[in-house]
Design a protein around this motif. Structure first.
Motif, PDB file in Angstrom:
ATOM      1  N   UNK A 157      68.263 -35.546  18.372  1.00 30.40           N
ATOM      2  CA  UNK A 157      69.227 -36.544  18.590  1.00 30.40           C
ATOM      3  C   UNK A 157      68.477 -37.741  18.110  1.00 30.40           C
ATOM      4  N   UNK A 158      68.724 -38.842  17.420  1.00 25.60           N
ATOM      5  CA  UNK A 158      67.584 -39.634  16.947  1.00 25.60           C
ATOM      6  C   UNK A 158      67.736 -41.039  17.441  1.00 25.60           C
ATOM      7  N   UNK A 159      67.165 -41.395  18.539  1.00 18.91           N
ATOM      8  CA  UNK A 159      67.309 -42.681  19.185  1.00 18.91           C
ATOM      9  C   UNK A 159      66.461 -42.712  20.449  1.00 18.91           C
ATOM     10  N   UNK A 160      66.423 -43.851  21.139  1.00 16.33           N
ATOM     11  CA  UNK A 160      65.525 -43.976  22.289  1.00 16.33           C
ATOM     12  C   UNK A 160      65.833 -42.913  23.342  1.00 16.33           C
ATOM     13  N   UNK A 161      67.100 -42.677  23.639  1.00 20.84           N
ATOM     14  CA  UNK A 161      67.443 -41.701  24.673  1.00 20.84           C
ATOM     15  C   UNK A 161      67.061 -40.277  24.295  1.00 20.84           C
ATOM     16  N   UNK A 162      66.718 -40.065  23.026  1.00 18.18           N
ATOM     17  CA  UNK A 162      66.241 -38.753  22.607  1.00 18.18           C
ATOM     18  C   UNK A 162      64.775 -38.816  22.178  1.00 18.18           C
ATOM     19  N   UNK A 163      64.077 -39.850  22.656  1.00 16.93           N
ATOM     20  CA  UNK A 163      62.633 -40.005  22.400  1.00 16.93           C
ATOM     21  C   UNK A 163      62.313 -40.277  20.944  1.00 16.93           C
ATOM     22  N   UNK A 164      63.289 -40.693  20.157  1.00 19.27           N
ATOM     23  CA  UNK A 164      63.079 -40.930  18.731  1.00 19.27           C
ATOM     24  C   UNK A 164      63.282 -42.401  18.387  1.00 19.27           C
ATOM     25  N   UNK A 165      62.934 -42.770  17.155  1.00 13.72           N
ATOM     26  CA  UNK A 165      63.212 -44.112  16.668  1.00 13.72           C
ATOM     27  C   UNK A 165      64.709 -44.263  16.449  1.00 13.72           C
ATOM     28  N   UNK A 166      65.229 -45.456  16.715  1.00  6.29           N
ATOM     29  CA  UNK A 166      66.648 -45.695  16.549  1.00  6.29           C
ATOM     30  C   UNK A 166      67.125 -46.747  17.514  1.00  6.29           C
ATOM     31  N   UNK A 167      68.419 -46.784  17.754  1.00  5.55           N
ATOM     32  CA  UNK A 167      68.973 -47.725  18.720  1.00  5.55           C
ATOM     33  C   UNK A 167      68.975 -47.073  20.105  1.00  5.55           C
ATOM     34  N   UNK A 168      70.104 -47.074  20.788  1.00  5.72           N
ATOM     35  CA  UNK A 168      70.178 -46.502  22.127  1.00  5.72           C
ATOM     36  C   UNK A 168      70.559 -45.024  22.068  1.00  5.72           C
ATOM     37  N   UNK A 169      71.756 -44.755  21.515  1.00  7.72           N
ATOM     38  CA  UNK A 169      72.228 -43.382  21.376  1.00  7.72           C
ATOM     39  C   UNK A 169      72.361 -42.959  19.911  1.00  7.72           C
ATOM     40  N   UNK A 170      72.436 -43.922  19.001  1.00  7.84           N
ATOM     41  CA  UNK A 170      72.697 -43.576  17.602  1.00  7.84           C
ATOM     42  C   UNK A 170      71.438 -43.687  16.753  1.00  7.84           C
ATOM     43  N   UNK A 171      71.362 -42.916  15.682  1.00  6.97           N
ATOM     44  CA  UNK A 171      70.212 -42.989  14.786  1.00  6.97           C
ATOM     45  C   UNK A 171      70.306 -44.182  13.845  1.00  6.97           C
ATOM     46  N   UNK A 172      69.159 -44.624  13.345  1.00  3.53           N
ATOM     47  CA  UNK A 172      69.097 -45.657  12.324  1.00  3.53           C
ATOM     48  C   UNK A 172      68.145 -45.186  11.229  1.00  3.53           C
ATOM     49  N   UNK A 173      67.977 -46.042  10.216  1.00  5.77           N
ATOM     50  CA  UNK A 173      67.042 -45.727   9.137  1.00  5.77           C
ATOM     51  C   UNK A 173      65.704 -46.434   9.336  1.00  5.77           C
ATOM     52  N   UNK A 174      65.465 -46.995  10.512  1.00  6.41           N
ATOM     53  CA  UNK A 174      64.184 -47.636  10.795  1.00  6.41           C
ATOM     54  C   UNK A 174      63.115 -46.590  11.094  1.00  6.41           C
ATOM     55  N   UNK A 187      73.876 -49.518  28.997  1.00  9.23           N
ATOM     56  CA  UNK A 187      75.149 -49.212  29.632  1.00  9.23           C
ATOM     57  C   UNK A 187      75.935 -48.353  28.649  1.00  9.23           C
ATOM     58  N   UNK A 188      75.913 -47.054  28.878  1.00 10.09           N
ATOM     59  CA  UNK A 188      76.648 -46.152  28.001  1.00 10.09           C
ATOM     60  C   UNK A 188      78.131 -46.230  28.324  1.00 10.09           C
ATOM     61  N   UNK A 189      78.936 -46.382  27.290  1.00  9.04           N
ATOM     62  CA  UNK A 189      80.381 -46.550  27.443  1.00  9.04           C
ATOM     63  C   UNK A 189      80.708 -47.724  28.364  1.00  9.04           C
ATOM     64  N   UNK A 190      79.770 -48.677  28.436  1.00  9.90           N
ATOM     65  CA  UNK A 190      79.903 -49.917  29.205  1.00  9.90           C
ATOM     66  C   UNK A 190      79.904 -49.704  30.729  1.00  9.90           C
ATOM     67  N   UNK A 191      79.465 -48.521  31.193  1.00  3.56           N
ATOM     68  CA  UNK A 191      79.488 -48.294  32.644  1.00  3.56           C
ATOM     69  C   UNK A 191      78.421 -47.340  33.170  1.00  3.56           C
ATOM     70  N   UNK A 192      77.899 -46.424  32.351  1.00  2.00           N
ATOM     71  CA  UNK A 192      76.921 -45.456  32.832  1.00  2.00           C
ATOM     72  C   UNK A 192      75.524 -45.897  32.420  1.00  2.00           C
ATOM     73  N   UNK A 193      74.578 -45.823  33.330  1.00  2.48           N
ATOM     74  CA  UNK A 193      73.251 -46.397  33.107  1.00  2.48           C
ATOM     75  C   UNK A 193      72.250 -45.358  32.627  1.00  2.48           C
ATOM     76  N   UNK A 194      71.505 -45.707  31.590  1.00  2.00           N
ATOM     77  CA  UNK A 194      70.296 -45.006  31.159  1.00  2.00           C
ATOM     78  C   UNK A 194      69.175 -46.028  31.074  1.00  2.00           C
ATOM     79  N   UNK A 195      67.957 -45.594  31.359  1.00  2.05           N
ATOM     80  CA  UNK A 195      66.818 -46.482  31.154  1.00  2.05           C
ATOM     81  C   UNK A 195      65.580 -45.648  30.853  1.00  2.05           C
ATOM     82  N   UNK A 196      64.609 -46.279  30.195  1.00  2.00           N
ATOM     83  CA  UNK A 196      63.419 -45.535  29.810  1.00  2.00           C
ATOM     84  C   UNK A 196      62.230 -46.433  29.538  1.00  2.00           C
TER      85      UNK A 196
END
Length: 272
Positions: free
Chosen positions: A30-47, A255-264
Motif C-alpha cells: 500500500x504506499x503511504x505512511x499508513x502502510x509504512x511507505x513513502x507517500x501521503x497519508x493513504x495514497x501513494x506519491x512519486x516522492x 482524519x480518514x474520511x474526515x472522521x476516523x483517526x489514524x496516527x503513527x
C-alpha cells in the motif's frame, strides 16, 4: 456484455504495464505512511527518500483502513523499509490480528493472535525536472502484497481477488510535482490504484495536495511539517506529517474520511 469485456481487457493491460515497468526497473519483493511507505497519508506519491534511508514505522490504524474480512476492529501495524539509489524502496509490514476483538468471533478467532505480513516495492522511473525539463513531474510505479495469492477462487499469484488473505494487494502509478510559493512549498500528486478485492477495493484515480509552511516550522522548531488533503480512490482524508531532529523522527495524524483517526511515529536512519 461487450462493455464488460472491454473493461476487463483494459484492466489486464494496465496490470501488465505496471508489472513490466517494475521488472525492467529492478527486482521487487500500500504506499503511504499508513502502510509504512513513502507517500501521503493513504495514497501513494512519486516522492522518494534519500539513498540509504532505513525507516521503522509504527501505526495505530482504525478498522476502516483495513479489510473488514480480516479485521473489523482497530489494530496496530509496524514496518521496515530501505531506499536504494534514491530510486527503489522496499518494505516489509506486519499488521496485528486479535481474534477476540473480531465481531462475532468463531472458536478459531478466540484463540488467534497473529499478524499479517506483506511486502511492498516502489520504483521511481522519472525524477522531477529530470533531463533538464523543469516541467517534468516525478513518476513512481509500485505494488504491494504481490506474493499473497489465496483468494475466494483459489491460489492465484499476483492476482489477489475476492476476500482472500492478500489484504493489502494493489498496483499503482503516481505522479508528483512541487512548486515554491510565497506561503511555502506546495506539492500536487496524482495516482491510479488498482486491485481486485471485493472487501477493500482500490480501483480508480487518487489525488492529493500538501503544503509545507516554512515559517511555521521555524516558529514551532520543526524540521518540516506537511499539511495534507487527499482522495485515495476510496475516502477523503486530511492530516499532517511533522518532522524533528534533522528529520530523524516523523509523527503522523490523520482524519480518514474526515472522521476516523489514524496516527503513527516513524524513525529514519540514513545508512552510509
Amino acid at each position: 456484455m461487450l462493455q464488460g469485456i472491454i473493461d476487463k481487457l483494459a484492466a489486464v493491460k494496465f496490470r501488465v504495464l505496471l508489472v513490466s515497468v517494475l521488472l525492467l526497473a529492478g527486482p521487487l519483493c500500500r504506499a503511504q505512511f499508513t502502510d509504512s511507505a513513502s507517500g501521503l497519508l493513504q495514497m501513494p506519491t512519486a516522492e522518494m527518500q534519500e539513498s540509504g534511508t532505513f525507516m521503522i514505522t509504527n501505526n495505530y490504524l482504525n478498522k476502516h483502513s483495513l479489510s473488514p474480512h480480516g479485521w473489523g476492529y482497530d489494530t496496530f501495524a509496524y514496518g521496515f523499509s530501505i531506499t536504494f539509489w534514491s530510486r527503489l524502496e522496499l518494505g516489509y509490514v506486519c499488521t496485528i490480528f486479535d481474534g477476540k476483538r473480531k465481531p462475532n468471533p468463531t472458536d478459531r478467532d478466540l484463540i488467534m493472535f497473529n499478524q499479517d505480513r506483506h511486502f511492498y516495492g516502489r520504483v521511481q522511473v522519472l525524477k522531477e525536472g529530470e533531463f533538464g525539463l523543469e516541467w517534468m513531474p516525478a513518476m513512481v510505479v509500485g505494488l504491494s502484497d504481490p506474493t499473497t495469492g489465496s483468494s475466494s477462487e483459489g491460489y492465484v499469484d499476483m492476482n489477489v481477488e475476492g476476500t482472500g488473505n492478500g489484504y493489502f494487494n494493489r498496483l499503482y502509478i503516481a505522479l508528483s510535482r512541487h512548486l515554491d510559493t510565497p506561503w511555502g512549498e506546495v506539492g500536487a500528486h496524482l495516482a491510479y490504484q488498482y486491485n481486485r478485492r471485493t472487501d477493500y477495493p482500490l480501483n480508480g484515480p487518487a489525488g492529493g495536495i500538501e503544503w509545507k509552511p516554512r515559517w511555521l516550522c521555524d516558529r514551532w522548531l520543526l524540521d518540516d511539517v506537511n499539511f495534507i488533503a487527499e482522495y485515495d480512490s476510496r475516502t477523503f482524508n486530511m492530516g499532517f506529517i511533522a518532522s524533528i531532529w534533522d528529520n530523524r523522527f516523523e509523527a503522523m495524524f490523520e482524519l480518514q474520511n474526515m472522521r476516523w483517526i489514524n496516527f503513527g511515529l516513524r524513525y529514519k536512519l540514513r545508512l552510509k
